[in-house]
Design a protein around this motif. Structure first.
Motif, PDB file in Angstrom:
ATOM      1  N   GLN A 165       0.816  -1.220   0.000  1.00  0.00           N
ATOM      2  CA  GLN A 165       0.000   0.000   0.000  1.00  0.00           C
ATOM      3  C   GLN A 165       0.849   1.268   0.000  1.00  0.00           C
ATOM      4  N   ALA A 166       2.143   1.125  -0.093  1.00  0.00           N
ATOM      5  CA  ALA A 166       3.037   2.287  -0.067  1.00  0.00           C
ATOM      6  C   ALA A 166       3.260   2.843  -1.464  1.00  0.00           C
ATOM      7  N   ASP A 167       3.441   4.161  -1.531  1.00  0.00           N
ATOM      8  CA  ASP A 167       3.808   4.801  -2.797  1.00  0.00           C
ATOM      9  C   ASP A 167       5.303   4.690  -3.044  1.00  0.00           C
ATOM     10  N   PHE A 168       6.079   4.717  -1.956  1.00  0.00           N
ATOM     11  CA  PHE A 168       7.525   4.587  -2.079  1.00  0.00           C
ATOM     12  C   PHE A 168       8.073   3.878  -0.844  1.00  0.00           C
ATOM     13  N   LEU A 169       9.305   3.417  -0.964  1.00  0.00           N
ATOM     14  CA  LEU A 169       9.957   2.666   0.101  1.00  0.00           C
ATOM     15  C   LEU A 169      11.114   3.485   0.660  1.00  0.00           C
ATOM     16  N   VAL A 170      11.418   3.270   1.932  1.00  0.00           N
ATOM     17  CA  VAL A 170      12.539   3.950   2.579  1.00  0.00           C
ATOM     18  C   VAL A 170      13.439   2.892   3.196  1.00  0.00           C
ATOM     19  N   ALA A 171      14.736   3.050   3.001  1.00  0.00           N
ATOM     20  CA  ALA A 171      15.715   2.133   3.567  1.00  0.00           C
ATOM     21  C   ALA A 171      16.875   2.938   4.124  1.00  0.00           C
ATOM     22  N   TYR A 172      17.572   2.377   5.107  1.00  0.00           N
ATOM     23  CA  TYR A 172      18.745   3.054   5.654  1.00  0.00           C
ATOM     24  C   TYR A 172      19.818   2.039   5.989  1.00  0.00           C
ATOM     25  N   ARG A 173      21.048   2.512   6.043  1.00  0.00           N
ATOM     26  CA  ARG A 173      22.163   1.724   6.557  1.00  0.00           C
ATOM     27  C   ARG A 173      22.955   2.599   7.522  1.00  0.00           C
ATOM     28  N   VAL A 174      23.531   1.970   8.529  1.00  0.00           N
ATOM     29  CA  VAL A 174      24.241   2.709   9.561  1.00  0.00           C
ATOM     30  C   VAL A 174      25.364   1.841  10.106  1.00  0.00           C
ATOM     31  N   GLY A 175      26.445   2.464  10.506  1.00  0.00           N
ATOM     32  CA  GLY A 175      27.563   1.739  11.085  1.00  0.00           C
ATOM     33  C   GLY A 175      28.541   2.694  11.735  1.00  0.00           C
ATOM     34  N   VAL A 176      29.481   2.178  12.492  1.00  0.00           N
ATOM     35  CA  VAL A 176      30.484   3.020  13.146  1.00  0.00           C
ATOM     36  C   VAL A 176      31.843   2.342  13.100  1.00  0.00           C
ATOM     37  N   ARG A 177      32.892   3.137  13.268  1.00  0.00           N
ATOM     38  CA  ARG A 177      34.237   2.597  13.448  1.00  0.00           C
ATOM     39  C   ARG A 177      35.004   3.497  14.389  1.00  0.00           C
ATOM     40  N   ASP A 178      35.955   2.934  15.088  1.00  0.00           N
ATOM     41  CA  ASP A 178      36.837   3.700  15.969  1.00  0.00           C
ATOM     42  C   ASP A 178      38.024   4.196  15.160  1.00  0.00           C
ATOM     43  N   GLY A 179      38.425   5.426  15.411  1.00  0.00           N
ATOM     44  CA  GLY A 179      39.564   6.007  14.724  1.00  0.00           C
ATOM     45  C   GLY A 179      40.523   6.650  15.699  1.00  0.00           C
ATOM     46  N   GLU A 180      41.689   6.992  15.208  1.00  0.00           N
ATOM     47  CA  GLU A 180      42.697   7.657  16.033  1.00  0.00           C
ATOM     48  C   GLU A 180      43.462   8.643  15.164  1.00  0.00           C
ATOM     49  N   GLU A 181      43.682   9.829  15.700  1.00  0.00           N
ATOM     50  CA  GLU A 181      44.471  10.838  15.003  1.00  0.00           C
ATOM     51  C   GLU A 181      45.688  11.171  15.850  1.00  0.00           C
ATOM     52  N   VAL A 182      46.859  11.172  15.228  1.00  0.00           N
ATOM     53  CA  VAL A 182      48.101  11.497  15.923  1.00  0.00           C
ATOM     54  C   VAL A 182      48.490  12.915  15.550  1.00  0.00           C
ATOM     55  N   MET A 183      48.694  13.759  16.589  1.00  0.00           N
ATOM     56  CA  MET A 183      49.001  15.170  16.358  1.00  0.00           C
ATOM     57  C   MET A 183      50.190  15.581  17.193  1.00  0.00           C
ATOM     58  N   LEU A 184      50.863  16.643  16.761  1.00  0.00           N
ATOM     59  CA  LEU A 184      51.903  17.258  17.576  1.00  0.00           C
ATOM     60  C   LEU A 184      51.255  18.063  18.680  1.00  0.00           C
ATOM     61  N   ARG A 185      51.730  17.889  19.884  1.00  0.00           N
ATOM     62  CA  ARG A 185      51.239  18.692  20.997  1.00  0.00           C
ATOM     63  C   ARG A 185      52.126  19.929  21.116  1.00  0.00           C
ATOM     64  N   ASN A 186      51.517  21.105  21.204  1.00  0.00           N
ATOM     65  CA  ASN A 186      52.281  22.343  21.345  1.00  0.00           C
ATOM     66  C   ASN A 186      51.599  23.195  22.397  1.00  0.00           C
ATOM     67  N   GLU A 187      51.903  22.902  23.663  1.00  0.00           N
ATOM     68  CA  GLU A 187      51.270  23.635  24.748  1.00  0.00           C
ATOM     69  C   GLU A 187      52.047  24.892  25.125  1.00  0.00           C
ATOM     70  N   GLY A 188      53.281  25.020  24.645  1.00  0.00           N
ATOM     71  CA  GLY A 188      54.048  26.227  24.904  1.00  0.00           C
ATOM     72  C   GLY A 188      53.605  27.332  23.978  1.00  0.00           C
ATOM     73  N   VAL A 189      53.400  28.524  24.481  1.00  0.00           N
ATOM     74  CA  VAL A 189      52.950  29.647  23.662  1.00  0.00           C
ATOM     75  C   VAL A 189      53.939  30.792  23.847  1.00  0.00           C
ATOM     76  N   GLY A 190      54.584  31.186  22.752  1.00  0.00           N
ATOM     77  CA  GLY A 190      55.517  32.309  22.815  1.00  0.00           C
ATOM     78  C   GLY A 190      56.627  32.059  23.824  1.00  0.00           C
ATOM     79  N   SER A 191      56.787  32.975  24.762  1.00  0.00           N
ATOM     80  CA  SER A 191      57.862  32.858  25.753  1.00  0.00           C
ATOM     81  C   SER A 191      57.395  32.144  27.009  1.00  0.00           C
TER      82      SER A 191
END
Length: 201
Positions: free
Chosen positions: A86-112
């Motif tokens: 009885q539907a005029d159109f159909l709806v479908a979805y897909r979903v998923g997740v993954r864990d990631g990691e980013e490596v960055m330089l830490r620079n907590e010193g500011v100026g002097s």
């Protein structure tokens, strides 16, 4: 499909991580109107490992997500049909997740005003405060590892008579621990379907 958005529990992230935006919606198949007012849900089989993550296979989570999408569709004037026939159109979805990691330089010193643990390394290119003493006392890069969860929600609208996709959107980004709650799922559903054309009688 890009990796998916939304997790019911167990997410972790670093608040300072420079990762993907919290959400980004791309409509790869736009439409000006849909073929009718009544829709029915059909399953969309998973194709990627991220779609088999236990966090998105949880039946309660998927029920909450589909209910949020129902509310977003009904806010645009569409109605859930009693059956696929009885539907005029159909709806479908897909979903998923993954864990990631980013490596960055830490620079907590500011100026002097460098942080106490920072040390200065100078070479022909100048001096850097992004190093710390290693185990043997030699300067090493001060690296920061930011863990996050990335994902996406893809929604497709399918013309029932031809089984042709007539509208498609992908919402991708990073995930927070609270994204499985009803309020956040409602917001994600509205974001994902924001460019879906409203129902036309």
């Amino acid at each position: 499909m890009a990796l998916c958005l939304l997790a019911g529990s167990g997410c972790s992230s670093d608040a300072g991580a420079r990762v993907a935006p919290s959400s980004q919606v791309t409509v790869s198949m736009p439409a000006t109107r849909l073929p009718g007012l009544h829709y029915a849900w059909v399953p969309m089989p998973g194709q990627l490992p991220a779609e088999s993550d236990p966090r998105v296979l949880d039946p309660q989570f998927r029920a909450r997500l589909q209910a949020a999408l129902d509310r977003a569709l009904q806010a645009k004037g569409y109605q859930l049909a009693p059956s696929v026939a009885q539907a005029d159109f159909l709806v479908a979805y897909r979903v998923g997740v993954r864990d990631g990691e980013e490596v960055m330089l830490r620079n907590e010193g500011v100026g002097s005003q460098p942080t106490p643990q920072a040390t200065v390394e100078c070479n022909s290119n100048g001096c850097s405060q992004m190093v710390v003493p290693g185990g043997d006392g030699a300067p090493v890069m001060d690296l920061r590892r930011a863990r996050y969860v990335e994902g996406a929600l893809q929604v497709e609208v399918i013309e029932r008579s031809s089984i042709k996709v007539v509208w498609r959107a992908l919402n991708r980004g990073t995930v927070s621990r609270n994204d499985g709650g009803a309020t956040r799922l409602d917001a994600i559903a509205r974001e994902t379907l924001a460019q879906l054309p409203a129902a036309t009688p």
